[in-house]
Design a protein around this motif. Structure first.
Motif, short mmCIF file in Angstrom:
data_model
loop_
_atom_site.label_atom_id
_atom_site.label_comp_id
_atom_site.label_asym_id
_atom_site.label_seq_id
_atom_site.Cartn_x
_atom_site.Cartn_y
_atom_site.Cartn_z
N GLU A 1 -0.48 69.55 52.66
CA GLU A 1 0.55 70.37 53.31
C GLU A 1 1.84 69.57 53.39
O GLU A 1 1.83 68.40 53.79
CB GLU A 1 0.08 70.79 54.70
N ALA A 2 2.95 70.20 53.00
CA ALA A 2 4.25 69.54 53.05
C ALA A 2 5.16 70.28 54.01
O ALA A 2 5.28 71.51 53.94
CB ALA A 2 4.88 69.48 51.66
N THR A 3 5.80 69.51 54.91
CA THR A 3 6.76 70.07 55.86
C THR A 3 7.97 69.16 55.87
O THR A 3 7.84 67.93 55.88
CB THR A 3 6.16 70.15 57.27
N ALA A 4 9.17 69.77 55.88
CA ALA A 4 10.37 68.93 55.82
C ALA A 4 11.54 69.64 56.47
O ALA A 4 11.59 70.87 56.55
CB ALA A 4 10.70 68.58 54.38
N ASN A 5 12.45 68.81 56.96
CA ASN A 5 13.78 69.28 57.35
C ASN A 5 14.79 68.29 56.78
O ASN A 5 14.45 67.52 55.88
CB ASN A 5 13.89 69.44 58.87
#
Length: 627
Positions: free
Chosen positions: A551-555
């Motif tokens: 799972e990839a999450t970014a800001n």
């Protein structure tokens, strides 16, 4: 004691002098009164005899004086003194004429040689009243005066000596002792001489005591200066030691300004210049390691043990992730060669920041509070009592908004002027009230607000009572990190090495969406591939089906990959770093993959939760990493 003795001597001397003087005067007045009563009837007879004797002697003295035969005058006077018992001496004084100065002869009964002799008068007799009155009158009785040649009082009957023409050329005076007055003076003198010995003895002893006081004062003053100098030196050294001790614990707050998932605040107030309380905290691999402890005793010995404990805690946190293993290793280290039998009550906790999983080990320390509720702990011995003790840990889930409050017994055992304890109940009420206020007003939810509230409460309770024990407080507020995600996607792969190209495409698409540079994209591919391939090769038994989810999450600031599988437990973060300076043939097999992950990612975190392996990798993004 010296001052008391000196004061008593002064009072004793005064009392002796008063008693002797009072006794002597009373005795002499009594004797004088008796003598005066007995002698009153003889006074007129004595006066008549003296006047008659001088009256008979005067014509012969005037004749011989006019003839200039002074030696014969002395002979005549001596014969007169032999016949008179009342007169003890005769003054024969000539006033002198022209340039001739006044001169006189004193003919007297010398008691030392028991005969009548004469001598030239060696004092200024012209100032005496009997001479001055005698020159100007025919007969004169002087007032009593102290004799120049005897320890006695005298009265003198004086008559003028005239020449043939009737002019006054001198004075002749008969000295009559005043027996009563003389006896009084002699008695007083004798009494004074007798008492003077004892007074002098007391004064000499007093002077000795005074000299001793002065010597002791000088010695004490010198010693005092030495002690003050030594005390000042020790104070300066203790001040430096205090600064060094406080520098060993974190004191820059907020502790992690770059993070939004945890906030920590702590305070340490030693009862003396240095103390035995300690606290510490750090973040490694997305885990918050923290501890609060209290060394037995106070002062410098406790401070030295505290310093060693802080160093050992930091060292162990760099390689251990389980709080029970940290406490066990600390105990073995602290218990070795513990000649002074000093121990530490210690609470060690490890909070996994991504999941909120709290694992902790309590070694005889007061249980922390979570939102005002005591945390359930195991009964373990204090650290440093016995080597080889195995410590047990417990764990629980921490929820968003929970605050952990840790303290030493300097808080709940603080006493007011009535010797009453601050107590755990009062402390718990403050934590509960703070938790309720934090729900209504998020600005009051900070750990610093709780610590300040507790400090104000305990200071108001103890008042002016001097702090008797070290006081350490720590508060940790946990909140799940909420990313304002610009990107959120995931991929699930079969545990087959042929799935690796799909993983590469997934990572490339994430990096492209974030506009990352080619070099940073390559680093992300290497790190994620190493982690996933490790799961494919080792998480499941050979031939068994399995899956791995990425799972990839970014800001704009952070990029996070979470790799999850249901295979057998495996924590890659426990592997040591690879020494890449060694030749390939000398290195241990394995470990290079985790080395690359640590090199390219800013943080790595592993947790086993609900039968799943959860590996979280984070990368901080900034302008320099974007293309």
């Amino acid at each position: 004691m010296v001052l008391v003795v000196a004061a008593l001597l002064i009072e004793l001397t005064t009392a002796v002098q008063y008693w002797v003087t009072r006794r002597g005067i009373a005795q002499q007045i009594t004797e004088m009164a008796q003598r005066d009563f007995n002698a009153t009837s003889n006074t007129a007879e004595l006066k008549a005899k003296v006047e008659t004797t001088v009256q008979h002697l005067l014509p012969e003295v005037e004749r011989l004086t006019n003839a200039g035969n002074i030696d014969s005058v002395c002979v005549v006077v001596k014969l007169c003194l032999q016949e008179s018992k009342e007169i003890v001496g005769v003054d024969f004084c000539l006033k002198g004429q022209g340039e001739e100065k006044p001169h006189g002869i004193y003919i007297y009964k010398d008691e030392d040689i028991n005969q009548i002799t004469h001598r030239t008068i060696d004092f200024n007799f012209t100032k005496r009243s009997w001479y001055q009155k005698g020159i100007g009158s025919d007969a004169f009785w002087s007032e009593p005066y102290k004799s120049h040649y005897r320890i006695s009082w005298m009265c003198t009957f004086a008559r003028a000596v005239r020449n043939a023409e009737g002019s006054v050329v001198g004075v002749i005076g008969a000295d009559v002792p005043m027996s009563e007055i003389s006896a009084l003076a002699t008695g007083i003198y004798n009494n004074q001489q007798q008492s003077l010995f004892y007074i002098i003895l007391i004064h000499v002893f007093g002077l000795g005591v005074l000299a001793f006081i002065i010597q002791r004062a000088i010695s004490s003053e010198s010693h005092l200066h030495e002690v003050e100098a030594e005390k000042e030196s020790i104070k300066n050294e203790l001040t430096i030691a205090r600064d060094i001790q406080l520098a060993m614990v974190p004191k820059m707050f907020p502790a992690f300004p770059e993070r939004s998932d945890v906030d920590v605040y702590a305070s340490l107030t030693p009862a003396k210049e240095v103390g035995g309380d300690l606290y510490d905290f750090l973040i490694r691999d997305e885990k918050l390691f923290f501890c609060v402890g209290d060394v037995s005793g106070k002062g410098v010995p406790s401070a030295l043990v505290m310093a060693m404990a802080c160093s050992v805690f930091r060292m162990l946190c760099a390689r251990e992730a389980a709080p029970d293993r940290i406490v066990t290793a600390m105990n073995d280290t602290m218990a070795a060669d513990n000649e002074y039998n000093m121990f530490i009550t210690l609470f060690v906790g490890v909070l996994d920041l991504p999941t909120g999983r709290l694992r902790y080990c309590n070694a005889g320390h007061p249980a922390p509070l979570i939102n005002g509720v005591p945390l359930e702990t195991n009964e373990n011995l204090a650290v440093g009592v016995f080597p080889g003790v195995k410590f047990k840990m417990r764990e629980r889930k921490i929820l968003y908004g929970d605050t952990i409050f840790l303290f030493t017994d300097g808080l709940n055992e603080a006493m007011n002027q009535e010797q009453q304890l601050f107590g755990k109940e009062r402390m718990t009420d403050i934590c509960l009230q703070h938790a309720a206020e934090a729900k209504e007003n998020p600005q009051k939810a900070s750990p610093q607000s709780l610590i300040n509230t507790m400090f104000e409460a305990v200071n108001a309770y103890v008042g002016e009572v001097v702090q008797s024990d070290d006081l350490t407080l720590m508060a940790i507020r946990y909140s799940r990190q909420q990313l304002d995600a610009r990107l959120h996607c995931d991929i699930t792969l079969e545990c087959n090495i042929d799935e690796v190209p799909k993983l590469a495409d997934f990572v490339d698409s994430v990096c492209f969406a974030l506009n990352l540079s080619p070099s940073l994209t390559m680093q992300m591919n290497l790190a994620i591939e190493e982690a996933v391939v490790n799961v494919i090769n080792y998480a499941y038994p050979a031939g068994s089906p399995g899956k791995v989810n990425v799972e990839a999450t970014a800001n704009d600031q952070k990029l996070k990959f979470v790799i999850t599988d249901t295979g057998k437990p495996f924590d890659p973060t426990t592997r040591g770093n690879v020494d890449t300076s060694l030749p390939v043939e000398e290195r241990n097999i394995g470990g290079l993959g985790i080395h690359l992950i640590r090199k390219y990612m800013d943080s790595i975190n592993y947790e086993r939760e609900d039968g799943k392996n959860i590996l979280t990798l984070r990368k901080q993004l900034d302008g320099s990493t974007n293309s």
